[in-house]
Design an enzyme around this catalytic site. Sequence first.
Site, PDB file in Angstrom:
ATOM      1  N   ASP A 200       0.903  -1.148   0.000  1.00 47.09           N
ATOM      2  CA  ASP A 200       0.000   0.000   0.000  1.00 47.09           C
ATOM      3  C   ASP A 200       0.935   1.189   0.000  1.00 47.09           C
ATOM      4  OD1 ASP A 200      -1.479   2.262   0.869  1.00 47.09           O
ATOM      5  OD2 ASP A 200      -3.051   0.908   1.542  1.00 47.09           O
ATOM      6  N   HIS A 201       1.006   1.889  -1.124  1.00 43.69           N
ATOM      7  CA  HIS A 201       2.096   2.870  -1.223  1.00 43.69           C
ATOM      8  C   HIS A 201       1.952   4.016  -0.216  1.00 43.69           C
ATOM      9  CE1 HIS A 201      -0.608   5.197  -3.831  1.00 43.69           C
ATOM     10  NE2 HIS A 201       0.166   6.225  -3.599  1.00 43.69           N
ATOM     11  N   HIS A 263      -5.767   2.804   1.199  1.00 43.79           N
ATOM     12  CA  HIS A 263      -5.043   3.961   1.736  1.00 43.79           C
ATOM     13  C   HIS A 263      -5.761   4.604   2.927  1.00 43.79           C
ATOM     14  CE1 HIS A 263      -3.066   3.219  -1.927  1.00 43.79           C
ATOM     15  NE2 HIS A 263      -3.771   3.998  -2.712  1.00 43.79           N
TER      16      HIS A 263
HETATM   17  C1  BG6 Z   1      -3.663   4.887  -6.289  1.00 39.90           C
HETATM   18  C2  BG6 Z   1      -5.011   4.962  -6.948  1.00 39.90           C
HETATM   19  O1  BG6 Z   1      -3.603   3.789  -5.405  1.00 39.90           O
HETATM   20  O2  BG6 Z   1      -3.425   6.076  -5.550  1.00 39.90           O
HETATM   21  C3  BG6 Z   1      -5.100   6.177  -7.847  1.00 39.90           C
HETATM   22  O3  BG6 Z   1      -5.236   3.795  -7.719  1.00 39.90           O
HETATM   23  C4  BG6 Z   1      -4.706   7.430  -7.096  1.00 39.90           C
HETATM   24  O4  BG6 Z   1      -6.410   6.320  -8.392  1.00 39.90           O
HETATM   25  C5  BG6 Z   1      -3.394   7.236  -6.347  1.00 39.90           C
HETATM   26  O5  BG6 Z   1      -4.582   8.477  -8.052  1.00 39.90           O
HETATM   27  C6  BG6 Z   1      -3.123   8.411  -5.424  1.00 39.90           C
HETATM   28  O6  BG6 Z   1      -1.847   8.273  -4.854  1.00 39.90           O
HETATM   29  P1  BG6 Z   1      -1.039   9.553  -4.349  1.00 39.90           P
HETATM   30  O7  BG6 Z   1       0.216   8.999  -3.778  1.00 39.90           O
HETATM   31  O8  BG6 Z   1      -0.821  10.424  -5.552  1.00 39.90           O
HETATM   32  O9  BG6 Z   1      -1.909  10.217  -3.333  1.00 39.90           O
END
Ligand code: BG6
Length: 522
Positions: A200-201, A263
């Site tokens: 989960d980034h 997230h």
């Molecule tokens: C991803 C989603 O996991 O997270 C995308 O699939 C979204 O739809 C993105 O744009 C948002 O990540 P961050 O790091 O830019 O907030």
Amino acid sequence: MLNSPVVEAAPEDRPRPRISDPALMVIFGASGDLAQRKLLPALYNLVQKGLLPKDFTIVGYSRTGYSDEEYREFAKVGVKEHADVEFREDDWQQFSQGIFYVSGNYDDPAGFARLKECIAEREQGRHTGHNRLFYLATPPSVYEPVSTQLGQANLVHPADEECWTRLVVEKPFGRDRASAHALNEHLLSIFDEEQVYRIDHYLGKETVQNILVFRFANGILEPIWNRNYVDHVQITVAESIGLERRGGYYDKSGALRDMVQNHMLQLVSLVGMEPPVAFDAKAVRDQKVNLLRSIRPLAPEEVGQYVVRAQYGPGEVNGEHLPSYRDEEGVAPESTTETFVAWKLEIDNWRWNGVPFYLRTGKALPQKVSEIAIYFRRAPHLLFASAEDSKQISRNVLLIRIQPDEGISLKISAKLPGPSVKLQPVNMAFHYGSSFGSTPPDAYQRLLLDVVLGDGTLFTRRDEVEVAWDRVTRVLEGWQMQEEQAQAQGVPLRLPTYEAGTWGPAAAEELLGQEDQNWRKP
Ligand code: BG6
């Protein structure tokens, strides 16, 4: 909390860099966007920063028919554009000698036989310690076939061998409770849980990791971090972009699956969890799971009362025109997929009983911002409450800015200079940029390094993923019920819309609804 100059730690106080094992990493879905924009640049950064060994080896695997050289060119484009270390041709030459490519289908034993051969050759010729990292950067539909093929080709070392095998699985991890469970069952018939890293980034973001440090390294917070002092919590993950050609994926997913299940529930668990007994993978994840389990499960007929969904209509975001969601490429003309969700989440435990956590996320909102705002209760007695001033005595709000302008601030009331007592809200603030002299690195660097180091703290465990899906699936079931009711009445369901470039539908405001609770304007 006030801005402070950068204080250099004495050399002996600096944390020692963690030393990673040599390894070979196979990227499935190697010709895709994620590999080019995130994974390859992150690996390049890690090698240049000395955090991964120089002969770290990468094998790309996907259907596109690249040669090694062509794949190196593909990688170079991504690295030049997205790496944060300066690009130098001689460094690149050395790094790219460790990149190889095999093309094949994801369910084809012949392709995996070629992959096995390539791995054996590289393990002979390069120093990889026979450690293997498999990264599923593919569409989720091939997670099962790829892992099956890895097992059948005997490419997975048993967990107790000296050299290791690890599997990284990208999101989405399932579509609902049942599919997430089935995927876990499948993967765990080939790998052990300790070998599986569900990514989960958001957990790789410095500011997200800082939530735990902030909560548990500052003794003044714990006494007030509960229902006695906190009125409610707001978590916003807003994006100004529309679909950007991801319509095919997004229309089958929607904001709840795309952002909330992973997230946002991760943010909820970090803000709400009890203190872990240690800062290790088991202790931290045990407490996160406990918190997720405390989220009140909704019955289908309650969903309308607690969860708001909507789709964007045409509008302007940052001066650019966006069409309505239903007119985006790849979106079904009658689509009922939500691009906005707001959820009033109740947590049934001693710490949070009666403190709602309000979540909202959406595409085509006015700005890109992710933040957590903790609203504290008001002072019990308003000493300065002339009619005009009482409006100015606002609640204390602790704001954790995940991105952009990363940092933490506390809103307090202060006396406006002058002869009379007039109040004004002001902020005490800490900014990453000015305090540490740099902006945080991309999340993938941290996460990839942790996989090589074998540290699962920032990855979601099986039970965590399944309980998060359980709470989300209950919302999906409520929506399903709404669709069926609409069909039974012969009126196809249409979601409420909000104009692109606004903060979502009016119903999201009403969700807060109680006296003196409003969504924060970021
Ligand atoms: C991803 C989603 O996991 O997270 C995308 O699939 C979204 O739809 C993105 O744009 C948002 O990540 P961050 O790091 O830019 O907030």
